[in-house]
Design a protein around this motif. Structure first.
Motif, mmCIF file in Angstrom:
data_model
loop_
_atom_site.group_PDB
_atom_site.id
_atom_site.type_symbol
_atom_site.label_atom_id
_atom_site.label_comp_id
_atom_site.label_asym_id
_atom_site.label_seq_id
_atom_site.Cartn_x
_atom_site.Cartn_y
_atom_site.Cartn_z
ATOM 1 N N ALA A 1 0.824 -1.218 0.000
ATOM 2 C CA ALA A 1 0.000 0.000 0.000
ATOM 3 C C ALA A 1 0.857 1.267 0.000
ATOM 4 N N ARG A 2 2.036 1.223 0.613
ATOM 5 C CA ARG A 2 2.923 2.387 0.612
ATOM 6 C C ARG A 2 3.384 2.756 -0.803
ATOM 7 N N ALA A 3 3.379 1.765 -1.708
ATOM 8 C CA ALA A 3 3.814 2.035 -3.087
ATOM 9 C C ALA A 3 2.845 2.960 -3.801
ATOM 10 N N SER B 1 4.162 7.564 -10.761
ATOM 11 C CA SER B 1 4.039 6.445 -11.687
ATOM 12 C C SER B 1 5.404 5.942 -12.169
ATOM 13 N N PHE B 2 6.357 6.841 -12.371
ATOM 14 C CA PHE B 2 7.692 6.436 -12.819
ATOM 15 C C PHE B 2 8.376 5.571 -11.762
ATOM 16 N N SER B 3 8.322 5.991 -10.501
ATOM 17 C CA SER B 3 8.955 5.236 -9.408
ATOM 18 C C SER B 3 8.273 3.893 -9.199
ATOM 19 N N GLN C 1 9.474 -3.123 -12.273
ATOM 20 C CA GLN C 1 10.477 -3.705 -13.168
ATOM 21 C C GLN C 1 11.610 -4.360 -12.386
ATOM 22 N N ALA C 2 12.035 -3.745 -11.304
ATOM 23 C CA ALA C 2 13.105 -4.315 -10.474
ATOM 24 C C ALA C 2 12.670 -5.649 -9.873
ATOM 25 N N ALA C 3 11.421 -5.741 -9.432
ATOM 26 C CA ALA C 3 10.912 -7.000 -8.871
ATOM 27 C C ALA C 3 10.841 -8.075 -9.945
#
Length: 138
Positions: free
Chosen positions: A65-67, A72-74, A80-82
C-alpha cells in the motif's frame, strides 16, 4: 540362445536401454520440477513482489500500500526491479536443476554453449558412441 543376433552384445544393448530409460526418467523429473517452480522477486525498496512460474510467466504481483504514494515512474521502476529479480532467481533455479540432471557444471556449460554432443552426454554415463565394437564385447 542369445537375443543379440550372435554378436555377444545383448548385455550391452540392454545396458544402453536401461541408461536411456534412466535418462528419460531424469528428464521427466526435471520437467516436472521446473513446472512446479514458483520463484519470487522483490524490488530493492520492498514495495513490490512478483512470482515467476515454471513457464516463465509472471503470476502473483503484490504491491504494498505504501507504493501507492509513489509517482508512476517510481512505481514502474519498482515493478520492473521486482520482475528482473524474479527472472534472475528463476535462472539460478533453472541452472541448479540442469546441473543436477546433467551431473556436472562442465556439461551444463557445454549445453548452454550449444556444444554438448551426444558423445559427451553418453560418455558421462559410461557409453562411448565412438567405439565401433561397443556392442560386440561381452
Amino acid at each position: 540362445m542369445s537375443t543379440s543376433g550372435g554378436y555377444g552384445g545383448g548385455g550391452a544393448v540392454e545396458n544402453m536401454l536401461r541408461q536411456a530409460q534412466e535418462q528419460q526418467r531424469r528428464l521427466a523429473e526435471l520437467q516436472r520440477r521446473r513446472a512446479e517452480l514458483r520463484v519470487p522477486g522483490e524490488s530493492p525498496d520492498g514495495l513490490v513482489r512478483v512470482t515467476v512460474d515454471g513457464e516463465m510467466k509472471i503470476g502473483d504481483i503484490e504491491i504494498n500500500a505504501r507504493a501507492m504514494r509513489l509517482d508512476s515512474f517510481s512505481l514502474a521502476e519498482s515493478l520492473q526491479a521486482a520482475i528482473d529479480a524474479a527472472y534472475a532467481a528463476y535462472g539460478e533455479h533453472q541452472q541448479e536443476l540442469l546441473t543436477e540432471m546433467l551431473g556436472g557444471s562442465e556439461l551444463v556449460r557445454k549445453a548452454q554453449d550449444g556444444t554438448l554432443t551426444p558423445q559427451d552426454w553418453f560418455r558421462r554415463f559410461g557409453v562411448d558412441l565412438d567405439d565401433p565394437f561397443r556392442g560386440l564385447r561381452r
